[in-house]
Design an enzyme around this catalytic site. Structure first.
Site, PDB file in Angstrom:
ATOM      1  N   LYS A   1      -8.283  29.476   9.907  1.00 35.98           N
ATOM      2  CA  LYS A   1      -8.905  30.313   8.872  1.00 35.98           C
ATOM      3  C   LYS A   1      -9.089  31.705   9.440  1.00 35.98           C
ATOM      4  CE  LYS A   1     -10.433  29.951   4.649  1.00 35.98           C
ATOM      5  NZ  LYS A   1     -10.016  29.000   3.593  1.00 35.98           N
TER       6      LYS A   1
ATOM      7  N   ASP B   1      -7.897  33.305  -0.013  1.00 34.52           N
ATOM      8  CA  ASP B   1      -9.174  32.610  -0.180  1.00 34.52           C
ATOM      9  C   ASP B   1     -10.056  33.602  -0.959  1.00 34.52           C
ATOM     10  OD1 ASP B   1     -10.723  30.075   0.899  1.00 34.52           O
ATOM     11  OD2 ASP B   1     -12.120  31.717   1.147  1.00 34.52           O
TER      12      ASP B   1
ATOM     13  N   GLY C   1     -18.410  29.892 -10.429  1.00 38.40           N
ATOM     14  CA  GLY C   1     -17.395  30.854 -10.012  1.00 38.40           C
ATOM     15  C   GLY C   1     -16.594  31.319 -11.226  1.00 38.40           C
ATOM     16  N   PHE C   2     -15.844  32.384 -11.031  1.00 41.20           N
ATOM     17  CA  PHE C   2     -14.922  32.818 -12.095  1.00 41.20           C
ATOM     18  C   PHE C   2     -13.648  33.351 -11.457  1.00 41.20           C
ATOM     19  CE2 PHE C   2     -15.526  37.459 -11.714  1.00 41.20           C
ATOM     20  CZ  PHE C   2     -16.734  37.518 -11.029  1.00 41.20           C
TER      21      PHE C   2
ATOM     22  N   ASN D   1     -10.114  32.476  -8.687  1.00 39.90           N
ATOM     23  CA  ASN D   1      -8.840  31.782  -8.749  1.00 39.90           C
ATOM     24  C   ASN D   1      -9.008  30.276  -9.016  1.00 39.90           C
ATOM     25  OD1 ASN D   1      -6.850  30.161  -6.683  1.00 39.90           O
ATOM     26  ND2 ASN D   1      -5.784  31.658  -7.927  1.00 39.90           N
TER      27      ASN D   1
ATOM     28  N   ALA E   1     -11.704  28.532 -10.186  1.00 35.93           N
ATOM     29  CA  ALA E   1     -12.341  28.240 -11.476  1.00 35.93           C
ATOM     30  C   ALA E   1     -11.330  28.438 -12.617  1.00 35.93           C
ATOM     31  CB  ALA E   1     -13.547  29.153 -11.673  1.00 35.93           C
ATOM     32  N   TRP E   2     -10.515  29.473 -12.508  1.00 41.84           N
ATOM     33  CA  TRP E   2      -9.513  29.762 -13.551  1.00 41.84           C
ATOM     34  C   TRP E   2      -8.494  28.615 -13.679  1.00 41.84           C
ATOM     35  CZ3 TRP E   2      -4.312  30.870 -12.040  1.00 41.84           C
ATOM     36  CH2 TRP E   2      -3.462  31.211 -13.089  1.00 41.84           C
TER      37      TRP E   2
HETATM   38  P1  NDP Z   1     -12.029  34.168  -5.613  1.00 45.29           P
HETATM   39  O1  NDP Z   1     -12.317  35.356  -4.779  1.00 45.29           O
HETATM   40  O2  NDP Z   1     -10.906  34.208  -6.571  1.00 45.29           O
HETATM   41  O3  NDP Z   1     -13.333  33.755  -6.410  1.00 45.29           O
HETATM   42  C1  NDP Z   1     -14.528  33.443  -5.736  1.00 45.29           C
HETATM   43  C2  NDP Z   1     -15.609  33.201  -6.739  1.00 45.29           C
HETATM   44  O4  NDP Z   1     -16.824  32.834  -6.086  1.00 45.29           O
HETATM   45  C3  NDP Z   1     -15.933  34.426  -7.509  1.00 45.29           C
HETATM   46  O5  NDP Z   1     -16.405  34.078  -8.761  1.00 45.29           O
HETATM   47  C4  NDP Z   1     -16.997  35.042  -6.611  1.00 45.29           C
HETATM   48  O6  NDP Z   1     -17.771  36.000  -7.214  1.00 45.29           O
HETATM   49  C5  NDP Z   1     -17.815  33.847  -6.271  1.00 45.29           C
HETATM   50  N1  NDP Z   1     -18.561  34.074  -5.044  1.00 45.29           N
HETATM   51  C6  NDP Z   1     -18.091  34.458  -3.843  1.00 45.29           C
HETATM   52  N2  NDP Z   1     -19.085  34.570  -2.957  1.00 45.29           N
HETATM   53  C7  NDP Z   1     -20.192  34.270  -3.625  1.00 45.29           C
HETATM   54  C8  NDP Z   1     -21.553  34.214  -3.258  1.00 45.29           C
HETATM   55  N3  NDP Z   1     -21.959  34.492  -2.015  1.00 45.29           N
HETATM   56  N4  NDP Z   1     -22.436  33.820  -4.210  1.00 45.29           N
HETATM   57  C9  NDP Z   1     -22.035  33.510  -5.453  1.00 45.29           C
HETATM   58  N5  NDP Z   1     -20.747  33.549  -5.855  1.00 45.29           N
HETATM   59  C10 NDP Z   1     -19.869  33.936  -4.964  1.00 45.29           C
HETATM   60  O7  NDP Z   1     -11.890  32.969  -4.604  1.00 45.29           O
HETATM   61  P2  NDP Z   1     -11.289  31.518  -4.842  1.00 45.29           P
HETATM   62  O8  NDP Z   1     -11.443  31.112  -6.269  1.00 45.29           O
HETATM   63  O9  NDP Z   1      -9.958  31.498  -4.204  1.00 45.29           O
HETATM   64  O10 NDP Z   1     -12.257  30.641  -3.924  1.00 45.29           O
HETATM   65  C11 NDP Z   1     -13.390  29.925  -4.436  1.00 45.29           C
HETATM   66  C12 NDP Z   1     -13.736  28.783  -3.500  1.00 45.29           C
HETATM   67  O11 NDP Z   1     -12.620  27.882  -3.424  1.00 45.29           O
HETATM   68  C13 NDP Z   1     -14.023  29.169  -2.047  1.00 45.29           C
HETATM   69  O12 NDP Z   1     -14.976  28.258  -1.516  1.00 45.29           O
HETATM   70  C14 NDP Z   1     -12.686  28.949  -1.345  1.00 45.29           C
HETATM   71  O13 NDP Z   1     -12.846  28.744   0.033  1.00 45.29           O
HETATM   72  C15 NDP Z   1     -12.233  27.700  -2.077  1.00 45.29           C
HETATM   73  N6  NDP Z   1     -10.803  27.408  -2.027  1.00 45.29           N
HETATM   74  C16 NDP Z   1      -9.860  28.320  -2.401  1.00 45.29           C
HETATM   75  C17 NDP Z   1      -8.526  27.986  -2.378  1.00 45.29           C
HETATM   76  C18 NDP Z   1      -7.454  28.913  -2.838  1.00 45.29           C
HETATM   77  O14 NDP Z   1      -6.289  28.525  -2.773  1.00 45.29           O
HETATM   78  N7  NDP Z   1      -7.765  30.099  -3.322  1.00 45.29           N
HETATM   79  C19 NDP Z   1      -8.084  26.684  -1.876  1.00 45.29           C
HETATM   80  C20 NDP Z   1      -9.148  25.774  -1.571  1.00 45.29           C
HETATM   81  C21 NDP Z   1     -10.445  26.156  -1.640  1.00 45.29           C
HETATM   82  P3  NDP Z   1     -17.764  37.470  -6.564  1.00 45.29           P
HETATM   83  O15 NDP Z   1     -16.461  37.710  -5.897  1.00 45.29           O
HETATM   84  O16 NDP Z   1     -17.969  38.289  -7.741  1.00 45.29           O
HETATM   85  O17 NDP Z   1     -18.827  37.456  -5.539  1.00 45.29           O
HETATM   86  O1  2IT Z   2      -9.431  26.705   1.620  1.00 45.21           O
HETATM   87  C1  2IT Z   2      -8.197  26.586   1.424  1.00 45.21           C
HETATM   88  O2  2IT Z   2      -7.624  25.497   1.498  1.00 45.21           O
HETATM   89  C2  2IT Z   2      -7.445  27.789   1.075  1.00 45.21           C
HETATM   90  N1  2IT Z   2      -8.031  28.845   0.926  1.00 45.21           N
HETATM   91  C3  2IT Z   2      -5.942  27.721   0.931  1.00 45.21           C
HETATM   92  C4  2IT Z   2      -5.264  27.784   2.256  1.00 45.21           C
HETATM   93  C5  2IT Z   2      -3.766  27.894   2.225  1.00 45.21           C
HETATM   94  O3  2IT Z   2      -3.209  28.046   3.332  1.00 45.21           O
HETATM   95  O4  2IT Z   2      -3.149  27.822   1.167  1.00 45.21           O
END
Ligand code: NDP
Ligand code: 2IT
Length: 445
Positions: free
Chosen positions: A124, A164, A235-236, A238, A240-241
């Protein structure tokens, strides 16, 4: 294995690294029995070798803001374990980023990647850079400066980063452009690339889709399905979408999303253009979900609150670590929630997990539920290596099968005598055994 002794020593070595210590404790609690039954793990020092990362790179990232001021951020890459494949894991850009958070995420990634069935180790990285309010030019200059250092320690067979929190397609593009220029090669060194330059179809949707496929498998164990169910998401971004899209496709209804400012409750359901708007909101770099209620007047905004007070059948937290506490868990259980599937990494506090397990509701931990994201990154690496693109149906089909296989592994290792499936235990044991056995096979290195 003496769990308390290991944890005491780790706390002394890494004081204050609360997220990291929390993640290690959870895994060790789950695997304690298996380790005790297999003394060769202990004699080979597997636990001691697994809980510390192989190495950590720390570097500074200087860049110039639009106003001409020089800014400096801190950045890291934690290469945790590569026993089963090249280091693999996302990059997070958020002001809260520190070593504790990246070590917890890297540690979790080892077991998650092991569960995917694909050959990927755990890593990471990221920076305390805050994308909030930054212009496109500032994001580009930051990403380029970040890659000027990072490129030295990554490579398609060595370490393959992805997105992430705060890192999506745009940031991957700027980083990939700089890597390509420095390395003088077009290789799949990052995943989550655009489809026209080596990216895989379905990768943007994969984490959310995979989370819903996993929830579907969980519900099937109690004879239920997605159709007609009410979902609370947080969340809103990636994840959540993607989850919202798939829930709607499968006939479920999404009633909440959230941001750091509060949550949106939409009794009519978040579907169609409302799901598309989530992307717009995320791209606006505003950090707040409130504007959703101006755009769609039927949606109510609840300032400073968590969405978990809204009655639902299934909850999918998709924001960040420790966003769902004991009180939230009690609210969910008391309101009849049957299933909690973690789309984010470690969103539930240990006390919240205890509430779910004590009440024997279906609870899927992030390393199993959200593994579809990195699994599809693995599929992107395969396509890059073969220099071809699979159609979206093929990627989605493979993703679906991988999520089913992860569910099977959890059931195999987590089913208790009364039939209750402890997914935390199942995921940790299954993920651990593959890596531990690979380490045993390869000797002390
Ligand atoms: P995004 O940046 O697209 O979205 C993150 C969301 O979480 C936003 O709505 C953001 O709001 C909110 N958020 C972030 N920090 C905080 C905080 N401290 N308090 C409240 N809300 C918060 O990220 P992802 O959707 O990619 O990631 C969301 C989660 O999923 C994370 O835990 C990530 O590690 C996990 N994940 C992501 C993967 C991926 O492929 N993208 C894969 C597996 C897990 P704002 O930015 O407005 O603070
Ligand atoms: O937490 C996770 O699994 C990710 N942010 C995705 C990692 C990746 O290499 O696709």
């Amino acid at each position: 294995m003496n769990l308390e002794k290991i944890m005491n020593e780790l706390e002394k070595k890494h004081p204050g690294e609360s997220e990291y210590l929390q993640a290690v404790r959870e895994v060790l609690e789950s695997i304690e029995e298996v380790v005790n039954e297999n003394p060769h793990f202990e004699s080979a020092g597997i636990i001691d070798r697994l809980i510390e990362p192989d190495r950590i790179y720390t570097f500074k990232v200087p860049w110039v803001g639009d106003n001409g001021n020089v800014q400096v951020n801190l950045a890291y890459r934690v290469q945790y374990n590569n026993a089963i494949g090249p280091y693999k894991g996302g990059l997070r850009f958020h002001p809260s980023v520190n070593l504790s958070i990246l070590k917890f995420l890297g540690f979790e990634q080892i077991f998650k990647n092991s569960l995917t069935t694909l050959p990927m180790g755990g890593a990471k990285g990221g920076s305390d850079f805050d994308p909030k309010g930054k212009s496109d030019g500032e994001i580009m200059r930051f990403c380029q400066s970040f890659m000027l250092e990072l490129w030295k320690v990554i490579g398609p067979q060595t370490d393959v980063p992805a997105g992430d929190i705060g890192v999506g397609g745009r940031e991957i593009g700027y980083m990939y452009g700089m890597y390509r220029k420095l390395a003088r090669e077009n290789t799949g060194v990052l995943t989550g690339k655009g489809v026209n330059w080596g990216g895989s179809l379905i990768r943007p949707e994969a984490t959310g889709y995979g989370s819903v496929y996993f929830a579907k498998e969980m519900l099937a164990t109690i004879g239920e399905n997605i159709e007609g169910k009410k979902f609370c998401l947080s969340g809103f971004g990636n994840v959540a979408w993607g989850a919202a899209r798939k829930i709607n496709q499968l006939g479920g209804m999404v009633v909440t999303i959230s941001g750091p400012d509060g949550y949106i409750y939409d009794p009519d359901g978040i579907s169609g253009e409302k799901v598309d708007y989530m992307l717009e909101l995320r791209a606006s770099n505003q950090d707040i979900v409130k504007p959703f209620s101006y755009e769609f007047p039927g949606a109510q905004f609840h300032q400073g609150k968590h969405p978990w007070e809204v009655p639902c059948d299934v909850a999918i937290p998709c924001a960040t670590q420790n966003e769902l506490n004991k009180e939230d868990a009690e609210n969910l259980v008391n309101n009849g929630c049957k299933c909690v599937a973690e789309g984010a990494n470690m969103p539930s506090t240990p006390e919240a997990v205890e509430v779910f397990l004590d009440n024997k509701i279906l609870f899927g931990p992030g390393k199993a539920v959200n593994a579809g994201g990195v699994a599809t990154s693995g599929l992107e690496m395969s396509q890059n290596a073969m220099k071809l693109n699979w159609p979206s149906e093929e990627v989605d089909d493979r993703l679906h099968h991988i999520m089913q296989s992860i569910h099977e592994q959890c059931v195999k290792h987590g089913k208790e005598e009364d039939g209750f499936i402890n997914y935390v235990k199942g995921a940790n044991i299954a993920g651990f055994l593959k890596v531990a056995n690979a380490m045993l096979d390869q000797g002390v290195i």
